[in-house]
Structures are given as structure tokens and as C-alpha cells.
Design a protein around this motif. Structure first.
Motif, short mmCIF file in Angstrom:
data_model
loop_
_atom_site.label_atom_id
_atom_site.label_comp_id
_atom_site.label_asym_id
_atom_site.label_seq_id
_atom_site.Cartn_x
_atom_site.Cartn_y
_atom_site.Cartn_z
N TYR A 11 0.86 -1.18 0.00
CA TYR A 11 0.00 0.00 0.00
C TYR A 11 0.90 1.23 0.00
N ASN A 41 -7.78 -7.15 13.43
CA ASN A 41 -8.01 -6.02 12.55
C ASN A 41 -6.70 -5.66 11.84
N GLY A 42 -6.79 -5.46 10.56
CA GLY A 42 -5.61 -5.06 9.80
C GLY A 42 -4.70 -6.21 9.40
N GLY A 44 -5.16 -8.33 7.05
CA GLY A 44 -5.10 -8.51 5.59
C GLY A 44 -6.25 -9.31 5.00
N LYS A 45 -7.27 -9.57 5.79
CA LYS A 45 -8.37 -10.44 5.33
C LYS A 45 -9.13 -9.81 4.15
N GLU A 174 -17.26 -10.64 6.65
CA GLU A 174 -17.97 -10.29 7.89
C GLU A 174 -19.44 -10.01 7.60
N1 LIG Z 1 -6.43 1.42 0.56
C1 LIG Z 1 -5.52 1.28 1.49
N2 LIG Z 1 -4.48 2.13 1.59
C2 LIG Z 1 -3.52 1.99 2.54
N3 LIG Z 1 -3.51 0.99 3.43
C3 LIG Z 1 -4.51 0.10 3.38
C4 LIG Z 1 -5.56 0.20 2.42
N4 LIG Z 1 -6.42 -0.83 2.61
C5 LIG Z 1 -5.92 -1.53 3.65
N5 LIG Z 1 -4.78 -0.98 4.12
C6 LIG Z 1 -3.97 -1.47 5.23
O1 LIG Z 1 -3.70 -2.84 5.02
C7 LIG Z 1 -3.80 -3.58 6.24
C8 LIG Z 1 -4.81 -4.70 6.06
O2 LIG Z 1 -6.10 -4.12 5.91
P1 LIG Z 1 -7.38 -5.05 5.66
O3 LIG Z 1 -8.54 -4.14 5.46
O4 LIG Z 1 -7.07 -6.03 4.62
O5 LIG Z 1 -7.49 -5.77 7.10
P2 LIG Z 1 -8.60 -6.74 7.68
O6 LIG Z 1 -7.90 -7.99 8.12
O7 LIG Z 1 -9.72 -6.89 6.72
O8 LIG Z 1 -9.08 -5.95 8.99
P3 LIG Z 1 -10.52 -5.83 9.68
O9 LIG Z 1 -10.68 -7.03 10.55
O10 LIG Z 1 -10.39 -4.59 10.51
O11 LIG Z 1 -11.56 -5.70 8.62
C9 LIG Z 1 -4.16 -2.55 7.30
O12 LIG Z 1 -2.98 -2.17 7.98
C10 LIG Z 1 -4.73 -1.39 6.53
O13 LIG Z 1 -4.49 -0.17 7.18
#
Ligand SMILES: Nc1ncnc2c1ncn2[C@@H]1O[C@H](COP(=O)(O)OP(=O)(O)OP(=O)(O)O)[C@@H](O)[C@H]1O
Ligand SMILES: [Mg+2]
Length: 257
Positions: A11, A41-42, A44-45, A174
Motif C-alpha cells: 500500500y 483487525n488489519g 489482511g483479510k 464479515e
Molecule cells: N487502501 C488502502 N491504503 C492503505 N492501506 C490500506 C488500504 N487498505 C488496507 N490498508 C492497510 O492494510 C492492512 C490490512 O487491511 P485489511 O482491510 O485487509 O485488514 P482486515 O484484516 O480486513 O481488517 P478488519 O478485521 O479490521 O476488517 C491494514 O494495515 C490497513 O491499514
């Protein structure tokens, strides 16, 4: 079969905020797999699901679907075989359109001029039949605007709509998180029924550890863009919520939380 091979995802590349989320990430999904994905959270899912669906591109690596390289295929093209339901019930339905119009739109996904074609009488009866299985009385409200329905009613519709055309993969992010416990339970049971009936290969992201344990034949845990748990079949069946919680605690201690 669906395969992510050596996926690299950054990213904000080339900026001070550059972050490498996936560094040679691999995942092999067998036909008929129902995978529950958990992780903090965060971890990468959602990014992983976005890469599969083509909503975001990876910097390098390959995505194979049924052995075919789809890495360069656009999202709309992949969507012919993929149904997706999001956390927000508003994402999967169109609020300003009626229940009938929404069903018709979903029925004609990917077709040109499909909207008018979808509304003949026998098709309307088919939509009513589909809606009847939800036991929410929506089949009696075909002319109601979807925007006035409750979140649970909309999510049930979103699930029906995303699985109406002959897809092979179901991607759930989710999809029960915004729902009350009873409605969430109903949506999960409906999900399981649809997955089984339509023999869909499914990836379900959830923070509900009970659902992750109860449903599916495989359990993944992601952490900082890596798979730190991958249990299939009998090994998965033997796992309980406490095992997953324990792992969560271990990684959060490791991260200093
Ligand atoms: N468009 C973006 N620009 C910059 N960073 C991003 C972007 N999308 C996601 N990230 C970063 O990538 C990482 C993974 O994000 P992701 O949304 O895939 O997590 P997640 O596992 O789905 O979390 P959650 O359980 O909160 O939904 C996080 O650190 C997030 O801040
Ligand atoms: Mg997410």
C-alpha cells in the motif's frame, strides 16, 4: 480451484507510508472448500478478498481460477463466477429500487439490457419462491423499496442476490457482523444451506469465532499478511473456540498489545 501464488501487495508504494502487506503470500483453495478466515483487525483479510475479486491489484504474483490465469482479468469479468456479500448490508442491494427490481437486476448480472428481460411473470414467481425461503415475508412486498428494509432483511436479500446466477465462488466479508444475534444466526444457516445446495467454494471472513469453528471444512488465521493457522478436515473439526482464542492472545502478546 482457486490459487493465489506468490502475491506481493504494497500500500502507498514509493511513499513514506509504504507498507508491504503480503510478501509472497500463497493460498490454494480446493473446489468445494468452505474456508473460515479469522485474524485481528488489519491482518489482511479484506485485502486478500479484494485481490481475489480483482477490486485491488497486487504488485506481483499470480491468481489462478480453475487453472486459468485471471491475474489481469477485470473485476466485472471475475464477478461472473464470484458472488460477494459485504459487512454492510447496504453494499449488496440498491436502496432506491424495489425488491422486484433488485432481484431482477441480480438475476441479470452480466447481461446487457437484462433489466427489462428479467421482469416477466414466470420470473417474478421464481423471485417470490426464492424470497419465500427466507421466511421474512418479503415475497409479499415486491414493490417495496429496499432502502426501507432492516439490515437483516437487506443482508438476506444480498445473500440471495449474490448467489442467484450460476457462480462457483462465494466471498463473504464479515457478512453477519452488523446483524443482531438472532438474525446473524438465520443468515449463517441460510449461507450454509445455499453453499451446500449450489456446491459453492466459499471463503468467509468472520470475527465470530463460534461461526468460524462451526461452519466450513477449513480454518485460516491471518496475521500481518501471513497465514499463521491452516487447519483442514478432521484437524479443523477437533479445534474449539478456546484454541483459536489462545492463538489470538499469543500473537497479541507477541505484538506487545
Ligand atoms: N487502501 C488502502 N491504503 C492503505 N492501506 C490500506 C488500504 N487498505 C488496507 N490498508 C492497510 O492494510 C492492512 C490490512 O487491511 P485489511 O482491510 O485487509 O485488514 P482486515 O484484516 O480486513 O481488517 P478488519 O478485521 O479490521 O476488517 C491494514 O494495515 C490497513 O491499514
Ligand atoms: Mg476487513
Amino acid at each position: 480451484m482457486l490459487e493465489l501464488k506468490e502475491i506481493q501487495k504494497f500500500y502507498n508504494p514509493g511513499t513514506v507510508n509504504e507498507m508491504c502487506l503480503f510478501d509472497h503470500f500463497n493460498l490454494k483453495v480446493e473446489k468445494g472448500d468452505f474456508i473460515s478466515v479469522v485474524g485481528s483487525n488489519g491482518s489482511g483479510k479484506t485485502s486478500m478478498l479484494n485481490i481475489i475479486c480483482g477490486s485491488i491489484a497486487a504488485e506481483s504474483g499470480q491468481i489462478l481460477m480453475g487453472g486459468r490465469d485471471i491475474t489481469r482479468d477485470k473485476e466485472y469479468k471475475r464477478n461472473v463466477k464470484i458472488g460477494r456479500v459485504y459487512q454492510n448490508p447496504a453494499m449488496g442491494t440498491c436502496p432506491s429500487m424495489t425488491i422486484l427490481e433488485n432481484m431482477s437486476l441480480a438475476d441479470n448480472k452480466g447481461k446487457f439490457y437484462g433489466f427489462s428481460r428479467g421482469t416477466n411473470k414466470s420470473r417474478i414467481n421464481y423471485y417470490k419462491e426464492q424470497l419465500r425461503q427466507l421466511n421474512l415475508g418479503l415475497e409479499e412486498r415486491m414493490d417495496t423499496k429496499v432502502g426501507v428494509l432492516s439490515g437483516g432483511q437487506r443482508q438476506a436479500m444480498a445473500l440471495l442476490m449474490s448467489t442467484m446466477t450460476p457462480i462457483e465462488f462465494l466471498i463473504l466479508d464479515e457478512h453477519t457482523a452488523a446483524l443482531d444475534p438472532k438474525t446473524a444466526e438465520m443468515i449463517m444457516e441460510l449461507t450454509d444451506k445455499i453453499v451446500e445446495e449450489k456446491e459453492l467454494t466459499t471463503i468467509m471472513v468472520t470475527h465470530n469465532l463460534r461461526y468460524a469453528i462451526e461452519y466450513g471444512n477449513r480454518l485460516l488465521m491471518l496475521h500481518q499478511g501471513e497465514t499463521i493457522l491452516d487447519k483442514k478436515g478432521k484437524e479443523k473439526e477437533e479445534m474449539c473456540v478456546e484454541d483459536v482464542l489462545k492463538l489470538f492472545n499469543e500473537i497479541s502478546i507477541e505484538c506487545g498489545n
